[in-house]
Design an enzyme around this catalytic site. Structure first.
Site, PDB file in Angstrom:
ATOM      1  CD  GLU A 172    -133.807  44.235  18.338  1.00 50.92           C
ATOM      2  OE1 GLU A 172    -133.097  44.628  19.286  1.00 50.92           O
ATOM      3  OE2 GLU A 172    -134.808  44.860  17.931  1.00 50.92           O
TER       4      GLU A 172
ATOM      5  N   GLY B 279    -142.220  47.924  27.343  1.00 52.82           N
ATOM      6  CA  GLY B 279    -143.000  47.838  26.110  1.00 52.82           C
ATOM      7  C   GLY B 279    -143.980  48.982  26.009  1.00 52.82           C
TER       8      GLY B 279
ATOM      9  CG  HIS C  81    -138.497  56.467  27.011  1.00 49.56           C
ATOM     10  ND1 HIS C  81    -139.780  56.840  27.346  1.00 49.56           N
ATOM     11  CD2 HIS C  81    -138.607  55.294  26.343  1.00 49.56           C
ATOM     12  CE1 HIS C  81    -140.632  55.914  26.916  1.00 49.56           C
ATOM     13  NE2 HIS C  81    -139.938  54.967  26.310  1.00 49.56           N
TER      14      HIS C  81
ATOM     15  CD  GLU D 206    -134.568  59.197  29.702  1.00 50.13           C
ATOM     16  OE1 GLU D 206    -134.058  60.287  29.412  1.00 50.13           O
ATOM     17  OE2 GLU D 206    -135.030  58.414  28.871  1.00 50.13           O
TER      18      GLU D 206
ATOM     19  CE  LYS E 219    -134.715  50.670  32.485  1.00 49.09           C
ATOM     20  NZ  LYS E 219    -135.253  50.678  31.103  1.00 49.09           N
TER      21      LYS E 219
HETATM   22  P1  FAD Z   1    -139.157  51.732  31.505  1.00 42.54           P
HETATM   23  O1  FAD Z   1    -137.768  51.586  31.966  1.00 42.54           O
HETATM   24  O2  FAD Z   1    -140.253  51.273  32.389  1.00 42.54           O
HETATM   25  O3  FAD Z   1    -139.374  53.271  31.152  1.00 42.54           O
HETATM   26  C1  FAD Z   1    -140.530  53.718  30.475  1.00 42.54           C
HETATM   27  C2  FAD Z   1    -140.723  55.216  30.719  1.00 42.54           C
HETATM   28  O4  FAD Z   1    -141.175  55.419  32.054  1.00 42.54           O
HETATM   29  C3  FAD Z   1    -139.433  56.031  30.591  1.00 42.54           C
HETATM   30  O5  FAD Z   1    -139.772  57.291  30.100  1.00 42.54           O
HETATM   31  C4  FAD Z   1    -138.952  56.117  32.025  1.00 42.54           C
HETATM   32  O6  FAD Z   1    -138.107  57.251  32.241  1.00 42.54           O
HETATM   33  C5  FAD Z   1    -140.255  56.233  32.777  1.00 42.54           C
HETATM   34  N1  FAD Z   1    -140.195  55.692  34.145  1.00 42.54           N
HETATM   35  C6  FAD Z   1    -139.563  54.575  34.557  1.00 42.54           C
HETATM   36  N2  FAD Z   1    -139.739  54.390  35.903  1.00 42.54           N
HETATM   37  C7  FAD Z   1    -140.528  55.416  36.320  1.00 42.54           C
HETATM   38  C8  FAD Z   1    -141.070  55.790  37.593  1.00 42.54           C
HETATM   39  N3  FAD Z   1    -140.831  55.072  38.697  1.00 42.54           N
HETATM   40  N4  FAD Z   1    -141.830  56.904  37.657  1.00 42.54           N
HETATM   41  C9  FAD Z   1    -142.085  57.654  36.543  1.00 42.54           C
HETATM   42  N5  FAD Z   1    -141.589  57.361  35.302  1.00 42.54           N
HETATM   43  C10 FAD Z   1    -140.829  56.243  35.214  1.00 42.54           C
HETATM   44  N6  FAD Z   1    -140.736  47.261  22.740  1.00 42.54           N
HETATM   45  C11 FAD Z   1    -141.517  46.172  22.503  1.00 42.54           C
HETATM   46  O7  FAD Z   1    -142.743  46.262  22.593  1.00 42.54           O
HETATM   47  N7  FAD Z   1    -140.956  44.969  22.173  1.00 42.54           N
HETATM   48  C12 FAD Z   1    -139.607  44.796  22.079  1.00 42.54           C
HETATM   49  O8  FAD Z   1    -139.141  43.689  21.776  1.00 42.54           O
HETATM   50  C13 FAD Z   1    -138.754  45.919  22.325  1.00 42.54           C
HETATM   51  N8  FAD Z   1    -137.412  45.802  22.255  1.00 42.54           N
HETATM   52  C14 FAD Z   1    -136.624  46.884  22.571  1.00 42.54           C
HETATM   53  C15 FAD Z   1    -135.240  46.721  22.564  1.00 42.54           C
HETATM   54  C16 FAD Z   1    -134.400  47.793  22.879  1.00 42.54           C
HETATM   55  C17 FAD Z   1    -132.899  47.583  22.891  1.00 42.54           C
HETATM   56  C18 FAD Z   1    -134.960  49.065  23.183  1.00 42.54           C
HETATM   57  C19 FAD Z   1    -134.068  50.225  23.494  1.00 42.54           C
HETATM   58  C20 FAD Z   1    -136.341  49.229  23.189  1.00 42.54           C
HETATM   59  C21 FAD Z   1    -137.198  48.155  22.887  1.00 42.54           C
HETATM   60  N9  FAD Z   1    -138.581  48.271  22.917  1.00 42.54           N
HETATM   61  C22 FAD Z   1    -139.378  47.160  22.661  1.00 42.54           C
HETATM   62  C23 FAD Z   1    -139.228  49.569  23.163  1.00 42.54           C
HETATM   63  C24 FAD Z   1    -139.549  49.809  24.653  1.00 42.54           C
HETATM   64  O9  FAD Z   1    -140.358  48.781  25.161  1.00 42.54           O
HETATM   65  C25 FAD Z   1    -140.252  51.156  24.758  1.00 42.54           C
HETATM   66  O10 FAD Z   1    -139.398  52.208  24.363  1.00 42.54           O
HETATM   67  C26 FAD Z   1    -140.873  51.477  26.115  1.00 42.54           C
HETATM   68  O11 FAD Z   1    -141.606  52.694  26.000  1.00 42.54           O
HETATM   69  C27 FAD Z   1    -139.834  51.698  27.198  1.00 42.54           C
HETATM   70  O12 FAD Z   1    -139.433  50.505  27.721  1.00 42.54           O
HETATM   71  P2  FAD Z   1    -138.435  50.455  28.982  1.00 42.54           P
HETATM   72  O13 FAD Z   1    -138.182  49.049  29.224  1.00 42.54           O
HETATM   73  O14 FAD Z   1    -137.286  51.388  28.798  1.00 42.54           O
HETATM   74  O15 FAD Z   1    -139.412  51.056  30.107  1.00 42.54           O
END
Ligand code: FAD
Length: 310
Positions: A23, A114, A166, A175, A182
């Protein structure tokens, strides 16, 4: 790349017992880009399965991420995978980005929610077009189903997973349901947050299996290379636990960056060796735009490149 064409993420796991990926984050200056491309040239020799490029908070590096990915694609033999977040961005903007990537021959995307930019007062995720990453995954999948991508399967889609949980969701059962959402929306693979104790990854893998999540899980590993970097990561990867044996090993050093780096790279190498023993589907190394630690890990594992592990 395969037959001169970038590989879809689904094909990668057929070809590799364990994928290896690196990365990078997009540099902000031309000098930063030159220095990154010197590191990328060194890393290219390790033949990673793919390399990924992060997307700044709230889409703040939109153009820089695209420039980095396009340059990697044009100037190297590597398969670049852009990260794409949907926080603070509407479907029109995301649609345009997908069109650009499809035109430029990008085959895979890491789809994330994000986090909002630091200091953004009164931000309400419910006001966003995409509230959670699952909605972005669905949008990317539908983009492909409408025939907008040259690969008839559309983009390969990666999503984030959190072995230690998370920080935004204290309910660990809920979670797993969110992660499953997804996968059901169309994700092809999970890349995990960094962790320092492999038992967290193995337990996460078992919990995914119990939740009916069958897609490959790529383990995120970050070699610690400085105390400053470690503190910064503790801030960014909220919730990541630094196990006592690692802290003891770090405390035994004289605190110099070189000593800390040796302990950190040794720890990450042992993590990788153990992940290979436990048949991890993939290992994703957080390089922080440097090649030395990654090259040392390969050397200590005794392998020339990723294909030696394929
Ligand atoms: P989601 O899957 O949407 O989850 C976010 C939160 O909401 C979680 O706590 C989940 O349990 C909860 N949730 C999901 N669906 C629901 C629902 N229906 N109802 C209630 N709660 C729900 N961030 C950046 O800004 N840029 C990057 O390039 C970046 N790269 C990353 C790469 C990796 C490998 C990882 C692990 C993380 C990265 N992140 C990045 C960080 C990430 O964007 C954050 O941790 C963000 O808070 C969670 O993203 P997610 O895609 O898991 O979100």
């Amino acid at each position: 790349m395969r037959d001169g064409r970038p590989m879809h993420i689904r094909d990668m796991f057929e070809k590799h017992r364990t994928t290896f990926s690196f990365e990078f984050f997009p540099p902000k200056t031309a000098e930063g880009a030159d220095s990154l491309f010197a590191e990328i040239a060194a890393l290219e020799q390790l033949k990673p399965t793919f390399v990924s490029a992060t997307y700044g908070a709230g889409g703040s590096t939109r153009e820089l991420t695209r420039e980095l990915v396009v340059r990697i694609k044009r100037e190297t033999s590597l398969t670049p995978v852009p990260h794409l977040t949907c926080v603070c961005q509407d479907d029109r903007v995301v649609g345009e980005i997908l069109e650009q990537y499809a035109r430029e021959g990008i085959t895979n995307i890491l789809a994330l929610r994000g986090d909002p930019p630091a200091g953004m007062e009164g931000y309400d995720p419910a006001s966003d077009h995409f509230e959670y990453a699952a909605e972005l995954v669905k949008f990317i999948r539908e983009f492909g189903e409408k025939g907008n991508h040259p690969d008839k399967r559309g983009f390969g889609i990666g999503v984030a997973g959190f072995p230690e949980g998370h920080p935004g969701c204290p309910n660990r059962m809920a979670e797993m349901e969110h992660l499953k959402a997804k996968v059901d929306a169309g994700a092809d693979a999970i890349i995990t947050q960094l962790f320092f104790d492999n038992r967290d990854l193995y337990d996460f893998r078992d919990r995914c299996e119990l939740a009916g999540i069958k897609i490959p899980i790529i383990a995120g590993v970050m070699p610690i290379t400085s105390v400053k970097g470690m503190r910064r990561m503790a801030e960014l990867a909220l919730g990541a636990r630094y196990p006592a044996p690692l802290m003891r090993a770090l405390n035994r050093t004289d605190g110099s960056n070189e000593a800390v780096r040796r302990v950190g790279v040794h720890w990450a190498t042992e993590q990788c060796r153990d992940l290979l023993d436990h048949k991890a589907a993939g290992i994703h190394l957080y390089t922080l735009n440097k090649s030395t630690a990654t090259r040392e890990i390969y050397r200590t594992l005794g392998v020339k490149d990723s294909l030696a592990l394929a």
